[in-house]
Scaffold this active site. Structure first.
Site, PDB file in Angstrom:
ATOM      1  N   SER A  61      48.067  46.958  86.856  1.00 37.02           N
ATOM      2  CA  SER A  61      48.926  47.147  87.793  1.00 37.02           C
ATOM      3  C   SER A  61      49.840  48.447  87.483  1.00 37.02           C
ATOM      4  O   SER A  61      50.403  49.318  88.543  1.00 37.02           O
ATOM      5  CB  SER A  61      49.856  46.173  87.966  1.00 37.02           C
ATOM      6  OG  SER A  61      49.045  44.954  88.241  1.00 37.02           O
ATOM      7  N   HIS A 118      41.952  41.804  89.002  1.00 35.45           N
ATOM      8  CA  HIS A 118      42.622  40.379  89.543  1.00 35.45           C
ATOM      9  C   HIS A 118      41.471  39.653  90.425  1.00 35.45           C
ATOM     10  O   HIS A 118      41.275  38.585  90.462  1.00 35.45           O
ATOM     11  CB  HIS A 118      43.832  40.470  90.282  1.00 35.45           C
ATOM     12  CG  HIS A 118      45.034  41.072  89.601  1.00 35.45           C
ATOM     13  ND1 HIS A 118      45.426  42.336  89.712  1.00 35.45           N
ATOM     14  CD2 HIS A 118      45.717  40.588  88.583  1.00 35.45           C
ATOM     15  CE1 HIS A 118      46.638  42.627  89.100  1.00 35.45           C
ATOM     16  NE2 HIS A 118      46.668  41.817  88.185  1.00 35.45           N
ATOM     17  N   MET A 171      41.911  48.782  84.312  1.00 36.91           N
ATOM     18  CA  MET A 171      42.587  48.414  85.543  1.00 36.91           C
ATOM     19  C   MET A 171      43.689  47.946  85.164  1.00 36.91           C
ATOM     20  O   MET A 171      43.899  46.835  84.064  1.00 36.91           O
ATOM     21  CB  MET A 171      41.867  47.707  86.598  1.00 36.91           C
ATOM     22  CG  MET A 171      40.741  48.700  87.214  1.00 36.91           C
ATOM     23  SD  MET A 171      40.093  47.906  88.653  1.00 36.91           S
ATOM     24  CE  MET A 171      38.862  49.052  88.889  1.00 36.91           C
ATOM     25  N   LEU A 207      47.744  43.705  92.909  1.00 32.07           N
ATOM     26  CA  LEU A 207      46.467  43.357  92.745  1.00 32.07           C
ATOM     27  C   LEU A 207      45.312  44.502  92.790  1.00 32.07           C
ATOM     28  O   LEU A 207      45.717  45.300  93.501  1.00 32.07           O
ATOM     29  CB  LEU A 207      46.137  42.254  93.782  1.00 32.07           C
ATOM     30  CG  LEU A 207      47.014  41.023  93.764  1.00 32.07           C
ATOM     31  CD1 LEU A 207      46.598  40.075  94.747  1.00 32.07           C
ATOM     32  CD2 LEU A 207      47.103  40.464  92.264  1.00 32.07           C
TER      33      LEU A 207
HETATM   34  N1  LIG Z   1      41.512  45.153  84.154  1.00 33.63           N
HETATM   35  C1  LIG Z   1      41.377  43.863  83.936  1.00 33.63           C
HETATM   36  N2  LIG Z   1      40.467  43.139  83.688  1.00 33.63           N
HETATM   37  C2  LIG Z   1      40.514  41.953  83.802  1.00 33.63           C
HETATM   38  N3  LIG Z   1      41.497  41.064  83.839  1.00 33.63           N
HETATM   39  C3  LIG Z   1      42.562  41.744  84.045  1.00 33.63           C
HETATM   40  C4  LIG Z   1      42.683  43.063  84.038  1.00 33.63           C
HETATM   41  N4  LIG Z   1      44.090  43.673  84.329  1.00 33.63           N
HETATM   42  C5  LIG Z   1      44.822  42.530  84.137  1.00 33.63           C
HETATM   43  N5  LIG Z   1      43.951  41.295  84.197  1.00 33.63           N
HETATM   44  C6  LIG Z   1      44.244  40.106  84.224  1.00 33.63           C
HETATM   45  O1  LIG Z   1      45.026  39.551  85.195  1.00 33.63           O
HETATM   46  C7  LIG Z   1      45.933  38.739  85.002  1.00 33.63           C
HETATM   47  C8  LIG Z   1      47.201  39.144  85.617  1.00 33.63           C
HETATM   48  O2  LIG Z   1      47.651  40.211  84.937  1.00 33.63           O
HETATM   49  P1  LIG Z   1      48.755  41.118  85.655  1.00 33.63           P
HETATM   50  O3  LIG Z   1      49.318  40.661  86.982  1.00 33.63           O
HETATM   51  O4  LIG Z   1      50.038  41.411  84.400  1.00 33.63           O
HETATM   52  O5  LIG Z   1      48.091  42.684  85.863  1.00 33.63           O
HETATM   53  P2  LIG Z   1      48.167  43.734  85.045  1.00 33.63           P
HETATM   54  O6  LIG Z   1      46.899  44.769  85.666  1.00 33.63           O
HETATM   55  O7  LIG Z   1      47.570  43.146  83.741  1.00 33.63           O
HETATM   56  O8  LIG Z   1      49.272  44.596  84.859  1.00 33.63           O
HETATM   57  P3  LIG Z   1      50.144  45.330  83.843  1.00 33.63           P
HETATM   58  O9  LIG Z   1      49.134  45.369  82.720  1.00 33.63           O
HETATM   59  O10 LIG Z   1      50.677  46.428  84.633  1.00 33.63           O
HETATM   60  O11 LIG Z   1      51.168  44.301  83.662  1.00 33.63           O
HETATM   61  C9  LIG Z   1      46.113  38.689  83.435  1.00 33.63           C
HETATM   62  O12 LIG Z   1      45.297  37.497  83.211  1.00 33.63           O
HETATM   63  C10 LIG Z   1      45.478  39.711  83.156  1.00 33.63           C
HETATM   64  O13 LIG Z   1      44.645  39.781  81.824  1.00 33.63           O
END
Ligand SMILES: Nc1ncnc2c1ncn2[C@@H]1O[C@H](COP(=O)(O)OP(=O)(O)OP(=O)(O)O)[C@@H](O)[C@H]1O
Ligand SMILES: CC(C)(CO)[C@@H](O)C(=O)[O-]
Ligand code: BAL
Length: 284
Positions: free
Chosen positions: A186, A37, A184, A33
């Site tokens: 993960s 998130h 941002m 996270l």
């Molecule tokens: N920088 C961000 N700003 C707003 N929402 C985000 C951001 N990064 C991820 N999210 C949202 O958080 C939710 C969970 O995403 P997830 O756990 O795949 O994380 P992630 O950071 O997108 O990871 P990765 O892109 O590495 O898979 C999704 O709805 C995603 O769009």
């Protein structure tokens, strides 16, 4: 905060909450996270009686086995972060809970999945639609929170909610960025120090494209972005697209659309990252 690992337990919990008239906000994630998130979780905590976050690194949406194996997993840290944003329940099932049998579902999203992430990650959106459908059934949220960073995902999930008549409201929050503009994500945790610096060029490229929208044709903008990123060490552009924000189909002629999404996917070293910017052409 209570951590729940079993589908039967989350089902019981949700049933009791709904019987008690509680409104449930749901933030599905794959963990590791970050502030992106947390923004979704804070919004959910504010707008609902109860917030449920899920953490499940869903195997069926990964088209690349290394990407799955190396996906950051930081559960202990995640639990601590969730406590800071008033999350009530963490649902963190194992794969055998979510997939007691091999999932055989085939979704079709038509042209929406033929472009960008759908085109470059075969089977990805089938896996997303399968797991999101299951999670919605388990958690039965009134409101579900998604991020704009994964723009095509939220567009697909919107179509899924309509097609399967899920009785919930879908909300999408803007992309949270690092100080240098990097979205941002993960997967940023997998970048080394040099790659982390280089990765900001994805955002620079989007800004550069935005600046050219009123001045150049789409083909010329695409060519410039490709050249710009080709000059960067350790960057391999997979696609840069100017898409209609509603359909996510490629736009050739900017005079025909009101709002575009500038979408990018690129490898920085071994890590594949995506990002996008929405631009209202009438307001530029
Ligand atoms: N920088 C961000 N700003 C707003 N929402 C985000 C951001 N990064 C991820 N999210 C949202 O958080 C939710 C969970 O995403 P997830 O756990 O795949 O994380 P992630 O950071 O997108 O990871 P990765 O892109 O590495 O898979 C999704 O709805 C995603 O769009
Ligand atoms: C929506 C989701 C949790 C489904 O696995 C995932 O794709 C994500 O984290 O964006
Ligand atoms: N963050 C979107 C899910 C994925 O990349 O698999």
């Amino acid at each position: 905060m209570e951590v729940i690992k079993q589908v039967s337990t989350i089902r019981e919990k949700v049933q009791a909450l709904r019987c008690g008239g509680k409104r449930i906000g749901f933030v599905p994630t794959m963990g590791a996270l970050h502030e992106g998130h947390l923004q979704l979780l804070r919004a959910s905590a504010q707008e609902n009686d109860v917030t449920i976050c899920s953490i499940f690194v869903n195997p069926t949406q990964f088209n690349n086995p290394d990407d799955y194996k190396l996906y950051p997993r930081t559960l202990e840290q995640d639990v601590e972060l969730l406590k800071t944003v008033n999350c009530d329940y963490l649902f963190a099932p194992g794969a055998e809970e979510v997939y007691p049998q091999q999932p055989l579902l085939q979704f079709s999203f038509g042209p929406l999945e033929a472009v960008m992430e759908g085109e470059h990650r075969p089977g990805h959106f089938n896996g997303v639609a399968t797991v999101v459908s299951k999670l919605f059934h388990f958690v039965q949220p009134h409101k579900a929170y998604f991020g704009q960073k994964d723009l095509q995902q939220v567009t697909i999930v919107r179509q899924l909610v309509q097609a399967l008549s899920f009785d919930l409201e879908l909300v999408c929050y803007p992309t949270i960025r690092e100080e240098d503009g990097l979205a941002m994500s993960s997967r940023n945790k997998r970048l080394n120090v040099e790659q982390r610096q280089i990765a900001a060029n994805l955002y620079n490229a989007l800004q550069m494209a935005r600046g050219q929208l009123g001045q150049k044709a789409v083909a010329a903008i695409k060519e410039d972005i490709r050249n710009y990123l080709n000059q960067q060490d350790q960057v391999e552009l997979e696609y840069f697209e100017v898409a209609d924000v509603n359909t996510l189909q490629p736009v050739q002629d900017l005079s025909e659309v009101q709002e575009v999404a500038l979408c990018i996917a690129a490898f920085v070293g071994p890590v594949r990252l995506i990002d996008n910017l929405l631009v209202n052409l009438k307001e530029e």
